[in-house]
Scaffold this motif. Structure first.
Motif, PDB file in Angstrom:
ATOM      1  N   UNK A  23      45.015   1.449 105.090  1.00  0.00           N
ATOM      2  CA  UNK A  23      43.583   1.530 104.836  1.00  0.00           C
ATOM      3  C   UNK A  23      42.927   0.159 104.747  1.00  0.00           C
TER       4      UNK A  23
ATOM      5  N   UNK B   3      43.735   5.349 111.534  1.00  0.00           N
ATOM      6  CA  UNK B   3      43.830   6.687 110.961  1.00  0.00           C
ATOM      7  C   UNK B   3      43.860   6.488 109.466  1.00  0.00           C
ATOM      8  N   UNK B   4      42.834   6.972 108.806  1.00  0.00           N
ATOM      9  CA  UNK B   4      42.730   6.725 107.373  1.00  0.00           C
ATOM     10  C   UNK B   4      42.411   8.019 106.644  1.00  0.00           C
ATOM     11  N   UNK B   5      43.463   8.656 106.175  1.00  0.00           N
ATOM     12  CA  UNK B   5      43.304   9.982 105.606  1.00  0.00           C
ATOM     13  C   UNK B   5      42.524   9.984 104.299  1.00  0.00           C
ATOM     14  N   UNK B   6      42.668   8.921 103.506  1.00  0.00           N
ATOM     15  CA  UNK B   6      41.913   8.858 102.256  1.00  0.00           C
ATOM     16  C   UNK B   6      40.422   8.755 102.522  1.00  0.00           C
ATOM     17  N   UNK B   7      40.061   8.010 103.550  1.00  0.00           N
ATOM     18  CA  UNK B   7      38.648   7.895 103.885  1.00  0.00           C
ATOM     19  C   UNK B   7      38.084   9.263 104.278  1.00  0.00           C
ATOM     20  N   UNK B   8      38.857  10.033 105.004  1.00  0.00           N
ATOM     21  CA  UNK B   8      38.399  11.370 105.401  1.00  0.00           C
ATOM     22  C   UNK B   8      38.222  12.262 104.174  1.00  0.00           C
ATOM     23  N   UNK B   9      39.184  12.158 103.270  1.00  0.00           N
ATOM     24  CA  UNK B   9      39.076  12.963 102.048  1.00  0.00           C
ATOM     25  C   UNK B   9      37.856  12.544 101.234  1.00  0.00           C
ATOM     26  N   UNK B  10      37.594  11.259 101.192  1.00  0.00           N
ATOM     27  CA  UNK B  10      36.441  10.796 100.422  1.00  0.00           C
ATOM     28  C   UNK B  10      35.134  11.253 101.050  1.00  0.00           C
ATOM     29  N   UNK B  11      35.123  11.385 102.365  1.00  0.00           N
ATOM     30  CA  UNK B  11      33.937  11.935 103.024  1.00  0.00           C
ATOM     31  C   UNK B  11      33.716  13.379 102.566  1.00  0.00           C
TER      32      UNK B  11
END
Lengths: 211, 211
Positions: free
Chosen positions: B177, B191-199
């Motif tokens: 990240x 690919x940033x899964x935490x960013x997607x979750x935060x969205x």
DNA sequence: ACATGTGAACTGCTTCACAGCG
DNA sequence: CGCTGTGAAGCAGTTCACATGT
């Protein structure tokens, strides 16, 4: 609060937050929009614009207080609370996600895991037991799940998505490479690693072709 | 061929390709821009515009030939060949990626795997032996690696990236990240899964707040 | 003097609407 | 007539430049 915030702004806020947390750990007390911009691969004006959509957090002539801005961004992103997450699909990707420490640390708690494979159902991952997907809709409602992560094969993901929506879950993170059809009130994000790789393939073949 | 193609266009082309392949499997011979649009969550005009950036592939009054368009999009995306991929980081995410069948099927072949943990070095994943990250730069050049997937902790990823670039690799898929700093000739995707979750967190707290 | 906050200019992606062609 | 291909219009996101406040 403005009516419409772009995806890109939200994504950048997530990134800023990471840098702010890093600055905080290192004891830095103040940052400029410029400093955040360099780390985030954007411009100072962009940083200021992003933040200004939600209020005024800086001091003119000085910059932003790291702890204050950190708290503000956390609040903007809705990270002031624990989110209850369900993981659907206990395969390779599901397992990697379950172990991914970053999620828990940021307030995303995986409270239930589902799989349709009878081999897997009943096993425990940490303190969470893998349950049969058959009971999904019912359980999601009972557990007050906020977010569902779908790590299931592409050919069943729309059906799973339908059941998740039926259970009243308002947000979905989809790892299957297809567009989900959901009511407009449901938020959907995609993670599609093959698409990212294909973007690289595209970029590589362009520079080769140009040579 | 146009000079500049947007990220969004490339991403959509990847999606169209998946739908085309699905149509092909089902024996459908012709699609309209409308049909692709519905599946891809976009508009018919958008589909036609995306394709028209690269040429004319359809027949007016009829639509697109599925096999022809499939071949054309594959070629546009540079998928007519095998790409040699290195995986750096043999942790949870690395392991999930290695097993992810989609990659191989689309011509991305993982030819070497690196890790810095002595426990892991020497083990074999399928027919690939995990190697020590120390020899990374040298090996990448020798193996003619096109793309590097970085699945390493955030605090070492910039250093790893530097060595990958030094080895002459032209494309990087980054799972850490943070923004990587690379020369402009190197293509980077995140690919940033935490960013997607935060969205999702952001979206959820908005609708709640609005109630 | 310095860095924020922000209207205005700009750039580029998306949507429109229709001419062109099967 | 139907659907593509595409200039033109519209819109959204980014960058600029400066007034504002410390």
């Amino acid at each position: 609060m403005p009516r419409k915030i772009s995806e890109s702004t939200v994504g950048r806020l997530s990134l800023y937050l990471r840098f702010l947390e890093e600055f905080e750990r290192r004891g830095v007390t103040t940052v400029s929009s410029q400093a955040l911009a360099v780390r985030g691969g954007t411009t100072a004006a962009q940083v200021r614009k992003d933040l200004s959509l939600f209020g005024s957090f800086g001091k003119r002539g000085l910059g932003y207080s790291v702890p204050e801005l950190t708290a503000a961004v956390r609040k903007i992103l809705g990270l002031g609370r624990q989110w209850r997450v369900a993981l659907v699909g206990a395969g390779r990707i599901g397992s990697a996600l379950f172990e991914y420490g970053d999620f828990r640390q940021r307030g995303f708690r995986i409270v239930c895991v589902f799989d349709s494979d009878p081999e897997k159902v009943g096993r425990a991952w940490g303190d969470v037991k893998i349950e049969d997907s058959a009971g999904l809709t019912e359980k999601l409602g009972r557990e007050q799940v906020d977010i569902a992560i779908l790590a299931v094969p592409v050919d069943v993901v729309q059906e799973v998505s339908d059941r998740v929506v039926e259970a009243g879950v308002g947000a979905i993170l989809n790892f299957a490479p297809t567009q989900l059809h959901v009511p407009p009130s449901v938020a959907v994000q995609h993670v599609n690693m093959s698409v990212e790789l294909e973007a690289l393939s595209f970029a590589l073949s362009r520079v080769e072709g140009a040579a």
